[in-house]
Enzyme design. Structure first.
Site, mmCIF file in Angstrom:
data_model
loop_
_atom_site.group_PDB
_atom_site.id
_atom_site.type_symbol
_atom_site.label_atom_id
_atom_site.label_comp_id
_atom_site.label_asym_id
_atom_site.label_seq_id
_atom_site.Cartn_x
_atom_site.Cartn_y
_atom_site.Cartn_z
ATOM 1 N N LYS A 183 0.852 -1.188 0.000
ATOM 2 C CA LYS A 183 0.000 0.000 0.000
ATOM 3 C C LYS A 183 0.889 1.239 0.000
ATOM 4 O O LYS A 183 1.458 1.620 1.012
ATOM 5 C CB LYS A 183 -0.927 0.037 1.218
ATOM 6 N N GLU A 259 9.772 1.066 10.473
ATOM 7 C CA GLU A 259 10.756 2.134 10.248
ATOM 8 C C GLU A 259 10.007 3.441 10.439
ATOM 9 O O GLU A 259 9.204 3.827 9.592
ATOM 10 C CB GLU A 259 11.323 2.046 8.827
ATOM 11 N N CYS A 293 13.706 10.666 6.634
ATOM 12 C CA CYS A 293 13.702 10.302 8.057
ATOM 13 C C CYS A 293 15.112 10.414 8.616
ATOM 14 O O CYS A 293 15.295 10.594 9.810
ATOM 15 C CB CYS A 293 13.173 8.895 8.234
ATOM 16 N N GLU A 390 10.072 16.519 13.967
ATOM 17 C CA GLU A 390 10.676 16.166 12.696
ATOM 18 C C GLU A 390 10.324 17.288 11.715
ATOM 19 O O GLU A 390 9.152 17.479 11.401
ATOM 20 C CB GLU A 390 10.063 14.832 12.248
HETATM 21 P P1 NAP Z 1 2.575 8.529 7.480
HETATM 22 O O1 NAP Z 1 1.538 9.574 7.500
HETATM 23 O O2 NAP Z 1 2.802 7.736 8.699
HETATM 24 O O3 NAP Z 1 2.208 7.573 6.263
HETATM 25 C C1 NAP Z 1 2.968 6.443 5.935
HETATM 26 C C2 NAP Z 1 2.079 5.432 5.276
HETATM 27 O O4 NAP Z 1 1.078 5.002 6.197
HETATM 28 C C3 NAP Z 1 1.325 5.965 4.064
HETATM 29 O O5 NAP Z 1 1.210 4.947 3.126
HETATM 30 C C4 NAP Z 1 -0.014 6.326 4.659
HETATM 31 O O6 NAP Z 1 -1.062 6.378 3.742
HETATM 32 C C5 NAP Z 1 -0.198 5.186 5.621
HETATM 33 N N1 NAP Z 1 -1.194 5.470 6.643
HETATM 34 C C6 NAP Z 1 -1.606 6.672 7.110
HETATM 35 N N2 NAP Z 1 -2.563 6.496 8.050
HETATM 36 C C7 NAP Z 1 -2.758 5.173 8.159
HETATM 37 C C8 NAP Z 1 -3.616 4.359 8.952
HETATM 38 N N3 NAP Z 1 -4.479 4.890 9.816
HETATM 39 N N4 NAP Z 1 -3.562 3.027 8.797
HETATM 40 C C9 NAP Z 1 -2.701 2.478 7.930
HETATM 41 N N5 NAP Z 1 -1.863 3.175 7.149
HETATM 42 C C10 NAP Z 1 -1.887 4.515 7.270
HETATM 43 O O7 NAP Z 1 3.988 9.106 7.071
HETATM 44 P P2 NAP Z 1 4.280 10.066 5.854
HETATM 45 O O8 NAP Z 1 3.779 11.400 6.263
HETATM 46 O O9 NAP Z 1 3.790 9.505 4.591
HETATM 47 O O10 NAP Z 1 5.871 9.974 5.777
HETATM 48 C C11 NAP Z 1 6.718 10.699 6.574
HETATM 49 C C12 NAP Z 1 7.143 9.880 7.782
HETATM 50 O O11 NAP Z 1 7.782 8.672 7.396
HETATM 51 C C13 NAP Z 1 8.156 10.606 8.608
HETATM 52 O O12 NAP Z 1 7.848 10.505 9.967
HETATM 53 C C14 NAP Z 1 9.458 9.890 8.303
HETATM 54 O O13 NAP Z 1 10.424 9.994 9.283
HETATM 55 C C15 NAP Z 1 8.995 8.502 8.115
HETATM 56 N N6 NAP Z 1 9.976 7.731 7.356
HETATM 57 C C16 NAP Z 1 10.733 6.825 8.027
HETATM 58 C C17 NAP Z 1 11.681 6.095 7.363
HETATM 59 C C18 NAP Z 1 12.520 5.104 8.098
HETATM 60 O O14 NAP Z 1 13.103 4.267 7.456
HETATM 61 N N7 NAP Z 1 12.586 5.118 9.409
HETATM 62 C C19 NAP Z 1 11.869 6.277 5.994
HETATM 63 C C20 NAP Z 1 11.088 7.224 5.337
HETATM 64 C C21 NAP Z 1 10.132 7.938 6.041
HETATM 65 P P3 NAP Z 1 -1.558 7.831 3.188
HETATM 66 O O15 NAP Z 1 -0.498 8.262 2.279
HETATM 67 O O16 NAP Z 1 -2.836 7.549 2.510
HETATM 68 O O17 NAP Z 1 -1.712 8.735 4.375
#
Ligand code: NAP
Ligand code: MG
Length: 486
Positions: A183, A259, A293, A390
């Site tokens: 997804k 992650e 991240c 962040e």
């Molecule tokens: P996010 O809002 O947590 O979304 C990540 C994924 O989860 C997306 O596919 C999102 O779908 C989905 N999602 C959102 N709400 C959900 C729910 N209730 N149930 C299931 N899935 C759900 O994060 P983001 O804003 O896209 O990305 C930024 C974050 O990712 C930052 O915090 C960054 O640090 C982290 N990140 C971490 C790493 C690592 O390796 N540690 C690498 C890259 C990024 P939608 O797009 O539809 O909301």
């Protein structure tokens, strides 16, 4: 709209759901994809419902026995072909990524290479899933240990690295013999769909990789986690959503690799080579426009070198050319969406109120698109709110320090622990500080740590488990112990 996309990228990108090898329309209508540089739609992709998700789980479940029984060499060769196809399509994939994510073309090209490398690395790892045989201490029997594929795996990825976060999960899952339902993030489904099309072309059988863009991530992922046929969740995204999914996964005791967010400190000690630190800071802060991240989120700089670092770093940042990612010479594209820009702008305003000094940047340019100027804040008080959040944008807060132990304590005063960066000329000191820093990864005199051959991941609330390296493969296996008397 789709015609423009093909014209610009020179490639046809699928826009359906991929379920059991068929591209289908979703039951939830269409999900528009915007170009963050123009705020205009560039495509519409199918959007999945919970019912579509269960169909995808069925497809993955049906494909599992065949794929798990496929010789590791054959699985590896599929991944190797996918690596080669991705590299051959670098330019098209990079342009597609720029259109949906906004990042500069240079960053997008680098990501395609990085993403493809996960397929190459796990193609090589597929044939190295070693077990163990020992004699039990009592001498009565042998202990056999082997690693079996964990099973149907749900992969959830963010928008910031739309190709690499997908391949970093698909690569090890397929190498281990698992089948997957991916997804992707709603902002960037196209890169994920393009990667899936490449895997099919590389010979991955129908149903092994399924992809579900959706406007309802909660119900789609929730339905899959509630299905007992799903045995694994591999999630990359925010700590907030990760925490929620861990709760959901608890109901079915589903194996989780997470992650999550980061809040990386970047320490510059008194004896550091300042020019090298500026070079490293440019990468650690500005790779992907700060939307990583692993992005350096807080600069702790010894007061003896702080003036020089602040001046040189600000000069480099203010010289960056900001514009649409596809334009020639663009160093920094827009942020991914309006909310992200608002968040960055608010953090900078609050930091200024907290007493920080804006050295360069500090505002959004007056133009269409979600742009924000590269920004350096100096004399940031150690208690400022921006140091706990962040930032996910091109903003570098500098905190000055006098004592290394105090800098280590400040670096560790966060719930996150993904990565830390450290610049010093004294390698002995560097290793001592590296051991004291609470992070899963440390960059010493280097502004980037990501490497498909290395275990990537965080401690504390930055996550559970590792991706890449050999550990990344083991995350998609279960350990089976067989006691045998022969
Ligand atoms: P996010 O809002 O947590 O979304 C990540 C994924 O989860 C997306 O596919 C999102 O779908 C989905 N999602 C959102 N709400 C959900 C729910 N209730 N149930 C299931 N899935 C759900 O994060 P983001 O804003 O896209 O990305 C930024 C974050 O990712 C930052 O915090 C960054 O640090 C982290 N990140 C971490 C790493 C690592 O390796 N540690 C690498 C890259 C990024 P939608 O797009 O539809 O909301
Ligand atoms: Mg989000």
């Amino acid at each position: 709209m789709a015609a423009d996309l093909a014209g610009i990228t020179g490639m046809n990108t699928p826009t359906g759901l991929l379920i059991g090898g068929q591209w289908t329309t979703g039951r939830a209508g269409l999900l528009p994809v915007l170009d963050p540089a123009t705020e205009e739609p560039i495509a519409e992709v199918a959007s999945a419902t919970a019912e579509d998700a269960i169909e995808a789980v069925t497809a993955a479940h049906d494909a599992l026995p065949g794929w798990a029984a496929t010789p590791p060499r054959v699985r590896g060769e599929c991944l190797r072909r996918a690596y080669e196809l991705m590299i051959a399509d670098t330019e098209s994939l990079a342009k597609l990524m720029v259109l949906e994510n906004g990042k500069a073309l240079r960053d997008a090209r680098a990501e395609v290479t990085y993403a493809a490398e996960f397929f190459r690395w796990f193609a090589e790892e597929a044939v190295r899933i070693d077990g163990m045989v020992t004699r039990s201490p009592s001498g009565t029997n042998r202990i056999l240990v082997q690693h079996q594929p964990v099973g149907v795996s749900v992969l959830v990825t963010p928008w910031n690295f739309p190709a690499a976060m997908a391949t970093r999960k698909i690569g090890p899952a397929l190498a281990a013999g698992c089948t997957v339902v991916l997804k992707p993030a709603k902002e960037t489904p196209l890169s994920a769909l393009a990667v899936a099309a490449i895997l099919a072309e590389a010979g991955v059988p129908d149903g092994v990789v399924n992809v579900l863009p959706t406007t309802s991530p909660g119900s789609v992922v929730g339905a899959m986690l509630a299905d007992p046929r799903v045995r694994k969740l591999s999630f990359t995204g925010s700590t907030e959503v990760g925490r929620m999914l861990l709760h959901t996964a608890a109901d079915t005791v589903t194996n989780c690799s997470m992650e999550l967010g980061g809040n990386a400190p970047f320490l510059i000690l008194h004896d550091a080579d300042v020019d090298a630190a500026v070079e490293g800071a440019m990468i650690a802060k500005m790779r992907n426009g700060g939307e990583a991240c692993t992005a350096a989120n807080r600069f702790y700089v010894h007061e003896a070198v702080a003036d020089e670092f602040s001046r040189k770093f600000a000069a480099r940042l203010s010289a960056l050319s900001v514009g649409p990612g596809l334009d020639d010479g663009t160093d920094l594209g827009p942020l991914v969406n309006a909310d992200t820009r608002t968040k960055v702008a608010t953090l900078v305003e609050e930091a200024a109120k907290d007493g920080s000094r804006v050295v360069t940047g500090g505002s959004a340019p007056d133009r269409r698109g979600y742009f924000y100027a590269p920004t350096v804040l100096d004399d940031v008080p150690p208690t400022a709110g921006i140091l706990n959040e962040e930032i996910f944008g091109p903003v570098a807060p500098i905190v000055r320090f006098a004592d290394t132990d105090q800098a280590i304590a400040m670096a560790n005063s966060t719930e996150y622990g993904l990565v830390s960066y450290l610049y010093t000329a004294d390698l002995r000191r560097a290793l001592q500080v590296a051991e004291a820093l609470e992070a899963g990864m440390i960059g010493i005199n280097r502004g980037v740590v990501s490497d498909p051959a290395a275990p990537f991941g965080g401690v504390k609330q930055s996550g559970l488990g590792r991706e890449g390296g050999h550990q990344g493969l083991l995350e998609f296996t279960e350990t089976k112990y067989i006691a045998v008397d022969w």
